[in-house]
Design an enzyme around this catalytic site. Sequence first.
Site, PDB file in Angstrom:
ATOM      1  N   GLU A 204       0.833  -1.223   0.000  1.00  0.00           N
ATOM      2  CA  GLU A 204       0.000   0.000   0.000  1.00  0.00           C
ATOM      3  C   GLU A 204       0.861   1.264   0.000  1.00  0.00           C
ATOM      4  O   GLU A 204       1.783   1.419   0.791  1.00  0.00           O
ATOM      5  CB  GLU A 204      -0.994   0.032   1.168  1.00  0.00           C
ATOM      6  CG  GLU A 204      -2.008   1.181   1.056  1.00  0.00           C
ATOM      7  CD  GLU A 204      -2.733   1.233  -0.283  1.00  0.00           C
ATOM      8  OE1 GLU A 204      -2.177   1.803  -1.235  1.00  0.00           O
ATOM      9  OE2 GLU A 204      -3.849   0.685  -0.387  1.00  0.00           O
ATOM     10  N   ASP A 280      -7.002  -0.020  -3.646  1.00  0.00           N
ATOM     11  CA  ASP A 280      -8.055   0.996  -3.747  1.00  0.00           C
ATOM     12  C   ASP A 280      -8.876   0.826  -5.031  1.00  0.00           C
ATOM     13  O   ASP A 280      -9.504   1.763  -5.505  1.00  0.00           O
ATOM     14  CB  ASP A 280      -7.431   2.394  -3.688  1.00  0.00           C
ATOM     15  CG  ASP A 280      -6.375   2.595  -4.771  1.00  0.00           C
ATOM     16  OD1 ASP A 280      -6.208   1.701  -5.636  1.00  0.00           O
ATOM     17  OD2 ASP A 280      -5.712   3.650  -4.753  1.00  0.00           O
TER      18      ASP A 280
HETATM   19  O1  AHR Z   1       0.674   0.429  -3.311  1.00  0.00           O
HETATM   20  C1  AHR Z   1       0.366   0.710  -4.636  1.00  0.00           C
HETATM   21  C2  AHR Z   1      -1.060   1.152  -4.792  1.00  0.00           C
HETATM   22  O2  AHR Z   1      -1.264   2.409  -4.203  1.00  0.00           O
HETATM   23  C3  AHR Z   1      -2.125   0.318  -4.138  1.00  0.00           C
HETATM   24  O3  AHR Z   1      -2.398  -0.901  -4.777  1.00  0.00           O
HETATM   25  C4  AHR Z   1      -3.287   1.241  -4.201  1.00  0.00           C
HETATM   26  O4  AHR Z   1      -4.239   0.989  -3.197  1.00  0.00           O
HETATM   27  C5  AHR Z   1      -2.675   2.615  -4.065  1.00  0.00           C
HETATM   28  O5  AHR Z   1      -3.105   3.426  -5.103  1.00  0.00           O
END
Ligand code: AHR
Length: 481
Positions: A204, A280
């Site tokens: 994340e 996300d």
């Molecule tokens: O960590 C990379 C990305 O960042 C994740 O998959 C996403 O939730 C956020 O946009």
Amino acid sequence: AGPCDIYSSGGTPCIAAHSTTRALYSSYSGALYQVKRGSDNTTTNISPLSAGGVANAAAQDTFCARTTCLITIIYDQSGRGNHLKQAPPGGFNGPESNGYDNLAGAIGAPVTLNGQKAYGVFVSPGTGYSNNAASGTAVNDEPEGMYAVLDGTHYNGACCFDYGNAEVSSTDTGNGHMEAIYFGDNTVWGSGAGSGPWVMADLENGLFSGLSASNNAGDPSISYRFLTAIVKGTSNLWAIRGGNSASGSLSTYYSGARPNVSGYNPMSKEGAIILGIGGDNSNGAQGTFYEGVMTSGYPSDATENSVQANIVAAKYATTSLTSGSALTVGSSISLRATTSGYTTRYLAHTGTTVNTQVVTSSSATTLKQQASWTVRTGLANSGCYSFESVDTPGSYLRHNNFVLLLNANDSTKQFNEDATFCPQSGLNGQGLSIRSWNYPTRWFRHYTNLLYIASNGGVHTFDAATSFNDDVSWIVSTGFA
Ligand code: AHR
Ligand code: AHR
Ligand code: AHR
């Protein structure tokens, strides 16, 4: 034994086991996945041919004959009910109605395992699966392991082709709230050696290739056609491993402390499961998934090495991407519509616009050439084809925003992929239906006499289910010119 029998013997049992190609426990004979067909919107489950065996692809082929099929559910074989379904909107909307992601087409990733046909999950941009109420997955700093078998030649740089642990809200809730396998050549966050693609960990707000949040030279570019990818994590320890699913052993690309950036030690894992998207619901990425699991506990390298041996023994191999009468590379063809009322029309172009036009043997040479296409080996995949304009050499049929265009080949990976098509037996029983390589749910379709790559009943006007099979079926003949 299956991979999950091996993890179990190692004291780190599977708590989620997903595969459309085979049973991951030697005793598993339940459903592997569910498909839904376009003709009547009914569903059926696809199971292994025998306990512990390869998926019954013939059952899918029979159910989906002369129509389109989508993979609606990827069942969890662990008994915990951690099935993967169409991902809902989160931080980002998907392309389907109500912000859901697309489902994968059922025939985008054909393979054989020990000679028996099966289908993987071909994830186009926009496609995603998830389970936001999984049970038994790691939360917070709890230990877990994951592996996935992927197509190392199918990737892109968008966020994020992931499989693993993510937020239960499908939104970005902060550093350390995910722990998933990532595969692709995204360089927004971290990267490894060379130009990619890389196996990284999506933790994340960062794709991590090692201790540093940016480049770690120990994580190699890796593009085996069948790729075993591993990420595992426990208290201030995590690892990335990988190898060739078709032969040999695993290598460890990183094993050590959590990244030296705040928010990742301890971790704040939430325990949802995602496939093909970011935490996300970022859904621009592409990739292909054949099988994968998540465990309870941090698997030993030895256990994973045994799982790799099991994957190699499954003998993943490529198979034909096309069906129906073969095209001859180098030949000129014309494609005639089969929809009643339009059968004098041929696939043609006017400048960059691709349309259907009425063409006969007495048409002007200019029009005949506009309706003639030289068959080329697929620019992105040699198992499929590309179509070069007879009157504009160097220009090819390609899609852009799902509209079919005639554009000069700019030799980019995106152009090659947008210009590659895998013909199938005609969906209405006539000629060929020509599906897009990078969007297997989408086919050459005329709609108001203009050409699109259309899905059967999708969100665009040109995706209308009415007349779909006829509009996507084309009689192939020797080119007018
Ligand atoms: O960590 C990379 C990305 O960042 C994740 O998959 C996403 O939730 C956020 O946009
Ligand atoms: O046609 C769908 C996509 O639209 C193509 O893959 C891409 O080039 C464009 O964004
Ligand atoms: O392209 C001609 C027609 O336009 C198609 O058959 C139909 O689906 C649309 O209305």
